[in-house]
Write a protein that holds these residues in place. Sequence first.
Motif, PDB file in Angstrom:
ATOM      1  N   VAL A 136       0.831  -1.030   0.084  1.00 54.55           N
ATOM      2  CA  VAL A 136      -0.012  -0.341   0.095  1.00 54.55           C
ATOM      3  C   VAL A 136       0.838   1.204  -0.063  1.00 54.55           C
ATOM      4  N   PRO A 137       0.525   2.273  -0.768  1.00 53.12           N
ATOM      5  CA  PRO A 137       1.550   3.531  -0.938  1.00 53.12           C
ATOM      6  C   PRO A 137       1.472   4.329   0.009  1.00 53.12           C
ATOM      7  N   THR A 138       2.373   5.035   0.536  1.00 53.86           N
ATOM      8  CA  THR A 138       2.232   6.282   1.266  1.00 53.86           C
ATOM      9  C   THR A 138       2.031   7.523   0.702  1.00 53.86           C
ATOM     10  N   VAL A 139       1.382   8.704   1.412  1.00 56.22           N
ATOM     11  CA  VAL A 139       1.545   9.840   0.963  1.00 56.22           C
ATOM     12  C   VAL A 139       2.931  10.463   0.659  1.00 56.22           C
ATOM     13  N   GLY A 140       3.876  10.040   1.236  1.00 56.35           N
ATOM     14  CA  GLY A 140       5.344  10.388   0.908  1.00 56.35           C
ATOM     15  C   GLY A 140       5.591   9.839  -0.721  1.00 56.35           C
ATOM     16  N   ASP A 141       5.315   8.567  -0.777  1.00 58.04           N
ATOM     17  CA  ASP A 141       5.825   7.930  -2.120  1.00 58.04           C
ATOM     18  C   ASP A 141       5.114   8.696  -3.292  1.00 58.04           C
ATOM     19  N   MET A 142       3.804   9.266  -3.140  1.00 55.86           N
ATOM     20  CA  MET A 142       3.209  10.001  -3.783  1.00 55.86           C
ATOM     21  C   MET A 142       3.569  11.145  -4.309  1.00 55.86           C
ATOM     22  N   ILE A 143       4.248  12.002  -3.352  1.00 57.35           N
ATOM     23  CA  ILE A 143       5.036  13.133  -3.287  1.00 57.35           C
ATOM     24  C   ILE A 143       6.142  12.940  -4.156  1.00 57.35           C
ATOM     25  N   ASP A 144       6.827  11.807  -4.047  1.00 55.57           N
ATOM     26  CA  ASP A 144       8.223  11.527  -4.545  1.00 55.57           C
ATOM     27  C   ASP A 144       7.996  11.030  -6.047  1.00 55.57           C
ATOM     28  N   LEU A 145       6.802  10.345  -6.193  1.00 59.32           N
ATOM     29  CA  LEU A 145       6.530   9.895  -7.713  1.00 59.32           C
ATOM     30  C   LEU A 145       6.242  11.236  -8.454  1.00 59.32           C
ATOM     31  N   ARG A 146       5.419  12.511  -7.842  1.00 55.30           N
ATOM     32  CA  ARG A 146       5.080  13.278  -8.722  1.00 55.30           C
ATOM     33  C   ARG A 146       6.316  14.258  -8.901  1.00 55.30           C
ATOM     34  N   GLY A 147       7.105  14.222  -7.935  1.00 56.34           N
ATOM     35  CA  GLY A 147       8.396  14.771  -7.972  1.00 56.34           C
ATOM     36  C   GLY A 147       9.418  14.336  -9.117  1.00 56.34           C
ATOM     37  N   ILE A 148       9.483  12.945  -9.173  1.00 51.73           N
ATOM     38  CA  ILE A 148      10.203  12.568 -10.232  1.00 51.73           C
ATOM     39  C   ILE A 148       9.607  12.657 -11.741  1.00 51.73           C
ATOM     40  N   LEU A 149       8.465  12.712 -11.715  1.00 52.15           N
ATOM     41  CA  LEU A 149       7.701  13.173 -13.051  1.00 52.15           C
ATOM     42  C   LEU A 149       7.761  14.652 -13.343  1.00 52.15           C
ATOM     43  N   GLU A 150       7.948  15.245 -12.404  1.00 57.09           N
ATOM     44  CA  GLU A 150       7.772  17.033 -12.899  1.00 57.09           C
ATOM     45  C   GLU A 150       9.244  17.317 -12.875  1.00 57.09           C
ATOM     46  N   HIS A 151      10.378  16.753 -12.388  1.00 54.51           N
ATOM     47  CA  HIS A 151      11.579  17.478 -12.404  1.00 54.51           C
ATOM     48  C   HIS A 151      12.523  16.485 -13.148  1.00 54.51           C
ATOM     49  N   CYS A 152      12.269  15.216 -13.539  1.00 55.73           N
ATOM     50  CA  CYS A 152      13.028  14.640 -14.431  1.00 55.73           C
ATOM     51  C   CYS A 152      13.077  14.877 -15.847  1.00 55.73           C
ATOM     52  N   ASP A 153      13.708  14.625 -16.783  1.00 56.47           N
ATOM     53  CA  ASP A 153      13.900  15.129 -17.999  1.00 56.47           C
ATOM     54  C   ASP A 153      13.310  14.017 -19.253  1.00 56.47           C
ATOM     55  N   VAL A 154      13.781  13.034 -18.889  1.00 63.89           N
ATOM     56  CA  VAL A 154      13.610  11.854 -20.029  1.00 63.89           C
ATOM     57  C   VAL A 154      13.235  10.548 -19.129  1.00 63.89           C
ATOM     58  N   PHE A 155      12.093  10.053 -19.592  1.00 68.04           N
ATOM     59  CA  PHE A 155      11.779   8.834 -19.135  1.00 68.04           C
ATOM     60  C   PHE A 155      11.577   7.444 -19.737  1.00 68.04           C
ATOM     61  N   ILE A 156      12.241   6.387 -19.303  1.00 73.04           N
ATOM     62  CA  ILE A 156      12.574   5.444 -19.948  1.00 73.04           C
ATOM     63  C   ILE A 156      11.853   4.204 -19.270  1.00 73.04           C
ATOM     64  N   ASN A 157      11.057   3.323 -19.877  1.00 74.08           N
ATOM     65  CA  ASN A 157      10.531   2.288 -19.529  1.00 74.08           C
ATOM     66  C   ASN A 157      10.047   1.507 -20.410  1.00 74.08           C
ATOM     67  N   MET A 158       9.816  -0.193 -20.034  1.00 73.04           N
ATOM     68  CA  MET A 158       9.318  -0.932 -21.048  1.00 73.04           C
ATOM     69  C   MET A 158       8.001  -1.114 -21.093  1.00 73.04           C
ATOM     70  N   CYS A 159       7.379  -0.217 -21.962  1.00 75.54           N
ATOM     71  CA  CYS A 159       5.932  -0.302 -22.334  1.00 75.54           C
ATOM     72  C   CYS A 159       5.099  -0.292 -20.985  1.00 75.54           C
ATOM     73  N   SER A 160       5.293   0.493 -20.192  1.00 80.28           N
ATOM     74  CA  SER A 160       4.705   0.434 -18.896  1.00 80.28           C
ATOM     75  C   SER A 160       3.350   1.977 -18.973  1.00 80.28           C
ATOM     76  N   THR A 161       2.633   1.624 -18.170  1.00 81.72           N
ATOM     77  CA  THR A 161       1.618   2.912 -17.829  1.00 81.72           C
ATOM     78  C   THR A 161       2.299   4.236 -17.654  1.00 81.72           C
ATOM     79  N   MET A 162       3.480   4.030 -16.896  1.00 86.08           N
ATOM     80  CA  MET A 162       4.596   5.012 -16.567  1.00 86.08           C
ATOM     81  C   MET A 162       4.819   5.879 -17.770  1.00 86.08           C
ATOM     82  N   SER A 163       4.652   5.345 -19.183  1.00 89.90           N
ATOM     83  CA  SER A 163       4.618   6.437 -20.091  1.00 89.90           C
ATOM     84  C   SER A 163       3.397   7.381 -20.225  1.00 89.90           C
TER      85      SER A 163
END
Length: 469
Positions: A345-372
């Motif tokens: 079960v995710p924590t609030v802190g992890d949601m903050i981390d995930l949003r930060g990663i998505l907002e502040h990283c520049d290039v996203f690489i994954n194997m055909c994931s919904t993270m695209s």
Amino acid sequence: MKTKIEKKIGLVITDGVGFRNFILSNCLQEIEGNFGEVIIYSCIPKEVFEGFSSKTKVIELDVFPDRFRTWFFMKLKEVAHLRLHKEDNFGISYNYDANKSTTNTPRGFAVRLIYAITEILHSEKWIQIFNYWQQLSFKNHKATKSYLEIFARDQIDFMFFTHQRPQYIAPLIYAAEKLNIPTGTFIFSWDNLASKGRMAGNFKHYFVWSQLMKMELLEFYNTILPNRIHVVGTPQFEPYVLDRYKISKQDFSHKFHLNKQLKTICFSCGDVSTSKNDPLYIETIAMAIQSQKINQKANFLVRTSPAETAERVQYLRDEFPFIVWNYPDWPLSREGHQEIWSQRVPTVGDMIDLRGILEHCDVFINMCSTMSLDAMCFNKAVINPVFGNIQNGLYNDQRFLKFAHYKRVVESGAVAIVKNEKDLIDEINKALSEPTIRIEAQQELLQLQVSCQLMGTSERIAKTIKACL
């Protein structure tokens, strides 16, 4: 007679992802504001809900035990559905073949019998008959009687299921049917209709991400009436526009020890069952950074899968100390469950981390994931490495390009699909220097997959539920 505002809603949360979607978004607050009472029927420990609402009652349900008779009819229905729709659908055809069994066990023999039956009996009419027999198998069972007593006592007016596929929700559907409680379900993920098997049961209302998903639902479930399908978007992405999860770039860089003067490459892992080549891709990127094949200095951050622990990438941590690791904070809430990953079960802190990663990283690489799609919510460049095929001996992840839901992604041009090391490095360099090159195609794909604006998703869902009563 109760008014709509006085009516009671039952909210079935099946797992950690459902918790993320409907508790960490604004859904619970909006549903509370539109109805007299909300009761959560939880398939995860009730303790995880503490602190999220003082108004909503949480009832932790006993997990329905695995019984052969119920399993047989569920499997019969599932395989019939796959058999009916496998023509000209690579994903369903692949899953149809993958479900076959050669084991000399009672269930192995039963699976072979099921395939023999459904080779002949696989029409929608027969699927509904199999579903009827499945539901009949719950009659007089101790757990089912418990569900009936709970729902009757609580006098629920509408039962909303946050996931349509887990087999253990079928007896809950049965209890609602016996008590004439109207039901609705949210279609959990973008690949669940065009690439996966049958739902756990029938519902009165269906809540979908997009017009595309509505068309898929009508194609694969042709007994559902169009006016019972409601396009509401998905709460999965709503936290990305909620201020409480926002983190500044300075705080983000400090937390993850990143050089804020450099761009950041992020690799997001899948789980080992479908993304076995992830360590190869991480190693390829790390070596390219080390050998300066990446044209500019960059941070490299890896987010592992929340569905598993990090043992399979530990050697990479030792070999490449410059990689920054984000292990999702999804604590295991219960041991010994038949689907152990569902109890993370995710924590609030992890949601903050995930949003930060998505907002502040520049290039996203994954194997055909919904993270695209997650990355596209922030207009970020996306690369999908798929090195494996039948010929080269690697895990064959190129097959996912032919699954209906991801074939659309490939055809859209919204992501860079790379099948070897050179192309991966070239696309990383291109994305670092031309980050918006695919932005128009990305926005078109997002509109296709998620037809509604992210802001206001929870309010839309709550009001649509109210309109169903």
